[in-house]
Enzyme design. Sequence first.
Site, PDB file in Angstrom:
ATOM      1  N   ARG A 153       0.842  -1.204   0.000  1.00 16.80           N
ATOM      2  CA  ARG A 153       0.000   0.000   0.000  1.00 16.80           C
ATOM      3  C   ARG A 153       0.873   1.249   0.000  1.00 16.80           C
ATOM      4  O   ARG A 153       0.628   2.185  -0.760  1.00 16.80           O
ATOM      5  CB  ARG A 153      -0.931  -0.011   1.214  1.00 16.80           C
ATOM      6  CG  ARG A 153      -2.250  -0.737   0.998  1.00 16.80           C
ATOM      7  CD  ARG A 153      -2.119  -2.137   0.404  1.00 16.80           C
ATOM      8  NE  ARG A 153      -3.390  -2.810   0.280  1.00 16.80           N
ATOM      9  CZ  ARG A 153      -3.900  -3.605   1.228  1.00 16.80           C
ATOM     10  NH1 ARG A 153      -3.244  -3.826   2.349  1.00 16.80           N
ATOM     11  NH2 ARG A 153      -5.067  -4.179   1.030  1.00 16.80           N
ATOM     12  N   ASP A 182      -0.161  -6.510  -3.671  1.00 18.79           N
ATOM     13  CA  ASP A 182      -1.564  -6.211  -3.415  1.00 18.79           C
ATOM     14  C   ASP A 182      -2.105  -5.455  -4.624  1.00 18.79           C
ATOM     15  O   ASP A 182      -1.403  -5.270  -5.630  1.00 18.79           O
ATOM     16  CB  ASP A 182      -1.736  -5.414  -2.122  1.00 18.79           C
ATOM     17  CG  ASP A 182      -2.998  -5.828  -1.370  1.00 18.79           C
ATOM     18  OD1 ASP A 182      -4.106  -5.595  -1.896  1.00 18.79           O
ATOM     19  OD2 ASP A 182      -2.870  -6.415  -0.275  1.00 18.79           O
ATOM     20  N   HIS A 253      -6.910  -9.455  -4.280  1.00 20.63           N
ATOM     21  CA  HIS A 253      -5.877  -8.441  -4.040  1.00 20.63           C
ATOM     22  C   HIS A 253      -4.790  -8.494  -5.118  1.00 20.63           C
ATOM     23  O   HIS A 253      -3.595  -8.442  -4.812  1.00 20.63           O
ATOM     24  CB  HIS A 253      -5.255  -8.622  -2.650  1.00 20.63           C
ATOM     25  CG  HIS A 253      -6.162  -8.201  -1.522  1.00 20.63           C
ATOM     26  ND1 HIS A 253      -6.507  -6.876  -1.308  1.00 20.63           N
ATOM     27  CD2 HIS A 253      -6.804  -8.919  -0.569  1.00 20.63           C
ATOM     28  CE1 HIS A 253      -7.321  -6.809  -0.247  1.00 20.63           C
ATOM     29  NE2 HIS A 253      -7.515  -8.040   0.207  1.00 20.63           N
ATOM     30  N   GLU A 320     -10.322 -12.059   1.183  1.00 17.35           N
ATOM     31  CA  GLU A 320     -11.095 -10.982   0.545  1.00 17.35           C
ATOM     32  C   GLU A 320     -11.107 -11.102  -0.984  1.00 17.35           C
ATOM     33  O   GLU A 320     -10.679 -10.211  -1.702  1.00 17.35           O
ATOM     34  CB  GLU A 320     -10.538  -9.619   0.982  1.00 17.35           C
ATOM     35  CG  GLU A 320     -10.700  -9.376   2.471  1.00 17.35           C
ATOM     36  CD  GLU A 320     -10.212  -8.014   2.922  1.00 17.35           C
ATOM     37  OE1 GLU A 320     -10.743  -7.483   3.924  1.00 17.35           O
ATOM     38  OE2 GLU A 320      -9.286  -7.471   2.283  1.00 17.35           O
ATOM     39  N   TRP A 391      -7.101 -13.862  11.208  1.00 14.54           N
ATOM     40  CA  TRP A 391      -7.146 -12.398  11.253  1.00 14.54           C
ATOM     41  C   TRP A 391      -8.524 -11.839  11.559  1.00 14.54           C
ATOM     42  O   TRP A 391      -8.635 -10.736  12.098  1.00 14.54           O
ATOM     43  CB  TRP A 391      -6.625 -11.810   9.942  1.00 14.54           C
ATOM     44  CG  TRP A 391      -7.588 -11.857   8.773  1.00 14.54           C
ATOM     45  CD1 TRP A 391      -7.748 -12.878   7.894  1.00 14.54           C
ATOM     46  CD2 TRP A 391      -8.495 -10.831   8.354  1.00 14.54           C
ATOM     47  NE1 TRP A 391      -8.705 -12.565   6.953  1.00 14.54           N
ATOM     48  CE2 TRP A 391      -9.172 -11.308   7.215  1.00 14.54           C
ATOM     49  CE3 TRP A 391      -8.795  -9.545   8.839  1.00 14.54           C
ATOM     50  CZ2 TRP A 391     -10.138 -10.561   6.544  1.00 14.54           C
ATOM     51  CZ3 TRP A 391      -9.766  -8.794   8.170  1.00 14.54           C
ATOM     52  CH2 TRP A 391     -10.421  -9.299   7.031  1.00 14.54           C
TER      53      TRP A 391
END
Length: 551
Positions: A153, A182, A253, A320, A391
């Site tokens: 990021r 990512d 991602h 995700e 997580w």
Amino acid sequence: MTHDAAGLIPAPRHDQSRPGRAGARIHPRRTALAAGPGTEGVARLLRTTLGQALGLSLPDGAPGGDDTISLRIDSALEPEGYRLTVADGRVEIAGGTAAGVHWGTQTLRQLLGPDAFRRAPLRVAEAGWELAERTVEDAPRFAWRGLMLDVARHFMPKDGVLAYLDLLAAHKLNVFHFHLTDDQGWRVEIRRYPKLTEVGAWRERTKLGHRASPLWDERPHGGHYTQDDIREIVAYAAERHITVVPEIDIPGHSQAAIAAYPELGNTDVIDTASLGVWTTWGINPNVLAPTDNTLRFYEHVLEEVLELFPGDFVHIGGDECPKDQWKASPAAQERIRALGLADEDELQSWFIRHFGHWLAERGRRLIGWDEILEGGAPGAPLPEGAAVSSWRGYAGGIAAARAGHDVVMCPEQQVYFDHRQAPGEDEPVPIGYVRTLEDVYRFEPVPPELTGADADRVLGAQANVWTEVMEDRRRVDYQAFPRLAAFAEVVWSALPPSPERDFEAFQGRMEAHYARLDAIGVSYRPPAGPLPWQRRPGLLGRPREGAPPIV
């Protein structure tokens, strides 16, 4: 100069000192260093760190000699355990392995005072440093004591990564989870696929604050590590007895990779050639296509990753991953039918299992976020040896341990260091729940639901530093410290149950530790709150109110 450095962090199992009795004196020119068999690397690093900090020459000496620091292996100690003895004019550090000796040298640095953490001596100390008679016996509670750093990021240049490895070592942490890819950037050179860094390492602009913020930084942002940079980072970590676990995100991602190689995406659903490296935050709908071409591409990537990272574990993400494109993709639906899968969840599980088996065939172990437990078709569990990073709470780790898999606990509600450290408007870009220093100190990696052999499958824990709102190392420092010191004690020390922990005593020891962090140059959050230049007025965050749920 006399030091009785109270304030050892992490707290040792056994620490017996006699403040009134002189144990040894470390002299700039006379004190020698004797490295027993197997401790030569520890001695080399100790000469570098203490030599730079205090101006010590530390010539070779005889083991057990007067005015000598002796290092030796004692197989009767636990592998990472050590015994540090200061008495009769000498210092001896014995460890179960070289790693144990190394952790003992970190304790010695703390005993010598904060100046032992500097990079050059402040003054010539002709009289040396006097240490009281003392015996410290210690060993870690957990084998996995980690920090995850997200450099995708916001890119952290190599010198910052090396500095963080020093910080991990100083806190007796031994795993560096390196989040390298990512949607917002691909950070590791892959020779076979140069566009991954030529294209995928740079984004046009960056969202400032939470994704709902209207503000942008219009400067391009990016960077990557060459393979030689990675080799240097891995070697630097190994010298400090830290294992580097690389993360290559699959199958979600992945927009940075798709921007570089559009054929990796679901080309029958969207125009993947129009995608750039993502400039904002959140969960991205653009995921990898479940094709043979994608599998071969990432196998080639991982072949180079295995060359660079010799540790057992490779993290493949697995979190995700929205399924909308697969639901709309004729090619993905055909793949589901051909494989005899029930749905898109099972398709993601197939993706993960493919790379788990591929890694196992090469003697490596897959580790992934707790979503990798989902969607397993009957008779198609995770590969033997696969581990889970829990997580979303404790639940994934509990399920994984009961299914026979090793677990690393990193629940976001407890140890995500992008979450804010205090209520109020002064906290920079407030994200998530309030997680104070005390909250982190009371984190318990093994939930009460796990007992016996299931509890033993908890390898340990790690704190996760996601950098969407951390634009540089100073911001990472602010979010990580001092909380990382509390976390280090949680995973190293044999603490009482969470409610019984003496946080006031820990705070007292932190007074000495703040001076060490100052000497290192860490831009930590002061106990009284952020300094004016640490605030980020006007940058929208996403605070969550109340106590975080235990899930």
